[in-house]
Write a protein that holds these residues in place. Sequence first.
Motif, PDB file in Angstrom:
ATOM      1  N   ARG A   4       0.876  -1.170   0.000  1.00  0.00           N
ATOM      2  CA  ARG A   4       0.000   0.000   0.000  1.00  0.00           C
ATOM      3  C   ARG A   4       0.914   1.220   0.000  1.00  0.00           C
ATOM      4  O   ARG A   4       1.817   1.328   0.826  1.00  0.00           O
ATOM      5  CB  ARG A   4      -0.890   0.028   1.242  1.00  0.00           C
ATOM      6  N   THR A   5       0.703   2.144  -0.926  1.00  0.00           N
ATOM      7  CA  THR A   5       1.521   3.349  -0.973  1.00  0.00           C
ATOM      8  C   THR A   5       1.029   4.332   0.076  1.00  0.00           C
ATOM      9  O   THR A   5      -0.051   4.158   0.650  1.00  0.00           O
ATOM     10  CB  THR A   5       1.463   4.008  -2.364  1.00  0.00           C
ATOM     11  N   ILE A   6       1.813   5.383   0.303  1.00  0.00           N
ATOM     12  CA  ILE A   6       1.397   6.379   1.286  1.00  0.00           C
ATOM     13  C   ILE A   6       0.183   7.150   0.792  1.00  0.00           C
ATOM     14  O   ILE A   6      -0.503   7.781   1.584  1.00  0.00           O
ATOM     15  CB  ILE A   6       2.557   7.340   1.638  1.00  0.00           C
ATOM     16  N   GLY A   7      -0.113   7.061  -0.492  1.00  0.00           N
ATOM     17  CA  GLY A   7      -1.311   7.689  -1.047  1.00  0.00           C
ATOM     18  C   GLY A   7      -2.538   6.804  -0.956  1.00  0.00           C
ATOM     19  O   GLY A   7      -3.637   7.221  -1.286  1.00  0.00           O
ATOM     20  N   GLY A   8      -2.370   5.553  -0.507  1.00  0.00           N
ATOM     21  CA  GLY A   8      -3.502   4.660  -0.333  1.00  0.00           C
ATOM     22  C   GLY A   8      -3.765   3.731  -1.505  1.00  0.00           C
ATOM     23  O   GLY A   8      -4.798   3.076  -1.552  1.00  0.00           O
TER      24      GLY A   8
END
Length: 166
Positions: A44-48
């Motif tokens: 999961r990226t920090i952007g969701g």
Amino acid sequence: MDLITLLPFIVLIGAMFLMTRSAKKKQAAAAQMRNDMQPGTGVRTIGGMYATVKEVHDDTVLLEVAPGVHAVYAKNAIGAVLDDAEYNRIVHGDDPELDTDGTVVPDDASSLTGDADAEVAKIDLGKDGAADDAETEDATAKDVKETEDVKDAKAEGKTDGDADSK
């Protein structure tokens, strides 16, 4: 100088040391997690955004965000490395806890109400029949008046766009 005077400063410096130490531990754990990524794992990226790791480089990661769609991200943009079960549950909706044993949910509520052939009771919303009749008569009278006004306007030779003003 007295020890009592220095005590608040010593406590403040100790609290700052403890806070920075815990922050450094969190940063080290996140860096270790990012370095341990392997191709094929879900992230999961920090952007969701959820994606699958395809390639891992020194500072970048190649992610497959959809079948056949690849994107290059910085390693620092990875917020979490997910295990296979959690990734499949989130992305594909695979949740073994929610599996039912052939339970069928009906498309309509008729099967939930019991007897489908039963008479449906009429619900009284507090209106009486006289009020309904009066509203119908008022609407009919209004329609008749509008029709007469249109006939009068055509008799005087007015068209739809003409007005009575001079």
